[in-house]
Design a protein around this motif. Structure first.
Motif, short mmCIF file in Angstrom:
data_model
loop_
_atom_site.label_atom_id
_atom_site.label_comp_id
_atom_site.label_asym_id
_atom_site.label_seq_id
_atom_site.Cartn_x
_atom_site.Cartn_y
_atom_site.Cartn_z
N ILE A 17 1.26 -0.55 -3.59
CA ILE A 17 1.37 0.13 -2.29
C ILE A 17 2.84 0.17 -1.91
O ILE A 17 3.49 -0.88 -1.81
CB ILE A 17 0.57 -0.62 -1.21
N THR A 50 1.35 5.63 3.17
CA THR A 50 2.07 4.83 2.17
C THR A 50 2.29 5.68 0.92
O THR A 50 1.69 6.73 0.75
CB THR A 50 1.25 3.59 1.75
N LEU A 55 -2.08 -1.42 6.16
CA LEU A 55 -2.17 -1.33 4.70
C LEU A 55 -3.62 -1.41 4.23
O LEU A 55 -3.92 -1.14 3.08
CB LEU A 55 -1.35 -2.46 4.05
N LYS A 98 -4.16 2.25 -0.33
CA LYS A 98 -4.46 1.17 0.61
C LYS A 98 -5.27 0.09 -0.12
O LYS A 98 -5.64 0.26 -1.28
CB LYS A 98 -5.24 1.71 1.82
#
Lengths: 564, 564
Positions: A387, A396, A539, A548
């Protein structure tokens, strides 16, 4: 709600007004004109402007400019880390008199009892908290939440007067692929307001999403994305949260032409940012500083939000509207001198006289006891997904790295900024633990852990030392959730959030001070992010691209599936 | 209403769209941008823009600019003199796809049965007729209407889907003085839209009226009046009817800043004007010709009307919105090439395939048989009040003249343009006859008479010859109401309006032709007004200043009382 006849009588001057604001100038955002004269208020309603009035109480606003109270069109109050009552005390004095909230954080922990808590709290706060009903609990099937809310659960909550409609419909794949559960919820709210959430959706997919009747959206992170959403019938809410900061990117789109159809929101904003920068008042000042006309900025902050959400009773300082008024000592910098919320002069005495609601969702952290071994991977290859954090964004990057297998594990590598990230199920459902890699924290030692972990709010933990990760995660269970920073077998800093593992019972000032300690402690471990805990919290949110992690594993959000 | 899943599937292109508009350019009024690509429609709903779509049916709109269907935000369809079905056939091809009507003309004749007739008609028309519920039947206690509608009557009508709220609250003295009947109606519609009507109200009186929750208004005749109404929270509807023409006066106020909060309406517009000038399309073109920006003009004509009345399902060509689309061959002159209303291509075949509703309120003219003697005054002094007509306005002047008493009567004096005006009760209630004077027709001989006489729709008659007045009025009973011009014992021209004495059963083209004959006949009597019957129709409306006449006598509207 004052009596109709009384309002009319006070408006006409046949009876003495309950409250009069004297000496100020109303800036009418509909006509962009300035109006002198008294503002007469009866109960929670403005009944007169631009004329002389006698008042049982008179507030001196000499030299101040009066604008309509600000409307935060989308937020999760839980992200302020305090209860709705402390949020009220923290933010209403900054001019925010309406907050359209989605209580889906607490709903993911304890279900509709959490939504009811916000509905009940809304009956007591000075600001008008409007409680949208959470559409996606859990947000996807790729995570373990503490509760599940179906259409029939929502139906039971629809009658509360704080409702406007259905909160952000995050399960956008479910909408455009016609998932039956999603369809049932959309149908239930047919004819009411349905709020959206569809990051980076465009073209025919966005057409399909809008065709479902979704009319507001706050996930645009570029001006092009926002333009397409506006064109496709969605009112765009410019967001400036503590992590997601879209104001600079969208500001060029906010003009006098578009302002009637654009709004402001904070989504997730913590008390540190509220303390250091402000809230919507900060957004207004920042927009003006960047070149937005004051008219466009103040409209987006109030009138346009009211229109977008069908709140016809507010958004203008005019007779018949809610007495939500911000008295400014300076317009360009949005310096707030005094606030009237629902006819009440906002001050500590008014806060002290509010009724209360007992906190819910105590002792909600029921995670397995962890040891260092729990954070080892069991890899079968050196290639690994990572990530990649983009600071100030909740989207992300999906990175790919090669990590040598050591002793049957792919260990963290601080030199390459590759930290272990783990998500541990904590609702007492299955004790799932998923491990992966994250880049972007800059962590050189120890670990940080949190129960604020969107939207399922399991334990998220980032570290380069497995023993410290276990320590931090285990400490969370002891303090009923919150934030922990640990190094070398010691807790360096912590904040307890005993309401659902999300909200403190302390005053916001105390929470702010604790957050500063946590930030310092994280920085001492090498963390380079300004908001490591907030960044960490997103996240695990598998409805925001690209990569994620949940308690069930890494999630490729673009393909909307768990990866092996 | 097409199925949710079907709309989403067609929007995404997973299923073939029902209807595709190809080759045009969408002018998005929210962002002021041009969007190329197909427009996909599923049932009555737009499901896609700005992309390629396959369609079961494809309409070629090459080279045309597509704008949202126009919204007439306040009108009485009865004033078109044709049924809702003929109104639809007359006006929808001009781009008007939503008409927010108040059926209070027919309601004054036969009560809620008349409102039900419009509600039922709205289920069949191509345009979307929204039927507001009439708030003031009768408009005041100073007239005899055919029916009376109280709050409980309205409650029985509120469930029909064509409803938005309460129609123009004309009894503004009743509001600001808290009349119990007015309060009951306002309370019944608390939280819904309440439309206004308060000519020349200002200051604290206007504050009181707005404090009652009234949010739209169409009676402003000067820019100053409109500005104050906007400032006081009312959205201003610019009206350009056949008599009341406010567009020129209010046009300077309609700017890009105010356009989101201003709308267009026609209120009362007859088929002659619709034929000769047009409808909202004429207003748009005229505004642009006078210097209004096209964006402001088109917003006021569509998007802003939708917002003002909470019609969130229209006002923009975007997915999820009603497929109400006007294809223009020229924007500045608003030249309409093609119209789509609720997903239906508007043409004669579409009109022919509509369902129907049997007309109501036949044989409604039940006036006493009149003779010349009935039009004599029985004065006790030579000083007399005279209604002074202001051409193109429904407000009048209150004049004072001296007329010599001759044989116990104060007769008309054509040389001074002093004609007899009489109002005769025609609902079979009491046979009242009231006589007075009017200046402004220019009548030199004969008489004109009408059953279109706001809002009670008694017989109004103007003449300089009593025998001709009796002839004209008696003829109205024979033809079930309408318009008559008589001279020297003969009927020169007439139009029968057998539906409540207000609407013809003929096609609008025939009505138009008959009106031209009536106009010529009136002119031959010396009449100098362009619209003598429409001007006459408002002389009996006691909610518009300054001097009016009802079957009970002359009314001083500013004092809201009958004068001796």
């Amino acid at each position: 709600m004052s009596d109709l006849e009384t309002r009319i009588a006070q408006g006409r001057g046949d009876a003495t007004a309950e409250l009069v604001l004297r000496g100020g100038t109303v800036w009418d955002l509909v006509t962009d004109t300035m109006i002198t004269g008294d503002v007469a208020i009866c109960g929670d309603t403005i009944v007169g402007i631009g004329a002389d009035y006698a008042g049982h109480a008179v507030v001196d606003v000499t030299g101040l400019t009066l604008v309509p109270g600000f409307i935060d069109t989308h937020l999760h109050i839980e992200s302020s880390l305090v209860t709705p009552f402390e949020f009220d005390r923290c933010v209403t004095p900054l001019g925010v008199t309406t907050a359209i909230c989605d209580p889906h954080e607490i709903a993911n922990v304890i279900g509709i009892e959490g939504i009811r808590y916000f509905q009940q709290a809304s009956e007591h706060t000075l600001m008008d908290i409007r409680v949208q009903l959470s559409s996606c609990v859990p947000s996807t099937e790729m995570e373990t939440a503490g509760a599940r809310i179906d259409a029939e659960d929502l139906a039971a909550l629809m009658k509360h007067p704080s409702g406007i409609g259905l909160a952000e419909f995050m399960n956008y794949p479910g909408v455009i692929h016609r998932d039956p559960g999603a369809m049932a919820k959309l149908r239930l709210f047919d004819g009411r307001h349905i709020d959206g959430h569809c990051p980076q959706l465009s073209g025919r997919d966005l057409n399909a999403y809008a065709a479902a009747g979704i009319r507001t959206e706050h996930e645009a992170t570029t001006a092009d994305e926002a333009l397409e959403k506006l064109q496709k019938g969605m009112r765009v809410l410019i967001r400036e949260g503590s992590v997601s900061k879209d104001l600079h990117a969208l500001q060029p789109l906010l003009t006098d032409v578009t302002a009637p159809y654009m709004c402001l929101c904070t989504d997730d904003r913590n008390p540190l940012d509220i303390g250091e920068e402000g809230h919507l008042n900060f957004m207004i000042a920042e927009l003006i500083r960047l070149g937005t006309s004051p008219l466009a900025a103040y409209r987006a902050a109030s009138l346009s939000g009211a229109e977008a959400f069908g709140l016809k009773d507010r958004g203008q300082i005019a007779p018949g509207r809610r007495a939500d008024i911000v008295a400014l000592s300076d317009v360009a910098s949005c310096r707030v001198a005094k606030v009237i919320a629902g006819g009440v002069v906002v001050d500590e005495a008014a806060f002290a006289s509010r009724g209360g609601v007992a906190p819910v969702a105590r002792r909600s952290v029921r995670a397995p006891h962890l040891t260092a071994r729990d954070f080892r991977t069991t890899p079968n290859r050196e290639e690994t997904d990572v990530i990649g954090i983009l600071e100030g964004k909740i989207i992300t990057e999906h990175l790919h790295e090669t990590v040598p297998i050591v002793d049957g594990d792919t260990p963290p590598d601080p030199a390459r900024d590759l930290a272990r990230i783990a998500v541990v199920e904590r609702h007492g459902k299955n004790g799932n633990i998923a491990n992966g890699f994250v880049r972007g924290f800059g962590l050189k030692a120890g670990a940080i852990a949190s129960t604020v972990c969107h939207d399922h709010h399991n334990i998220a933990c980032v570290g380069v030392d497995y023993a410290d990760m276990a320590l931090a995660a285990n400490r969370l269970a002891q303090i009923e959730g919150g934030f922990v920073v640990a190094q070398d077998g010691k807790v360096l800093a912590e904040l307890s959030l005993p309401v659902a593992g999300l909200m403190s019972l302390a005053p916001f000032e105390q929470v702010r001070a604790d957050l500063e300690c946590l930030r310092s402690a994280a920085t001492s471990l090498g963390v380079t992010l300004r908001e490591p805990f907030l960044q960490l919290a997103f996240l695990a949110l598998p409805v925001i691209p690209a990569l994620k992690i949940t308690d069930r594993g890494m999630v490729d959000v673009r393909r909307f599936e768990l990866i092996g």
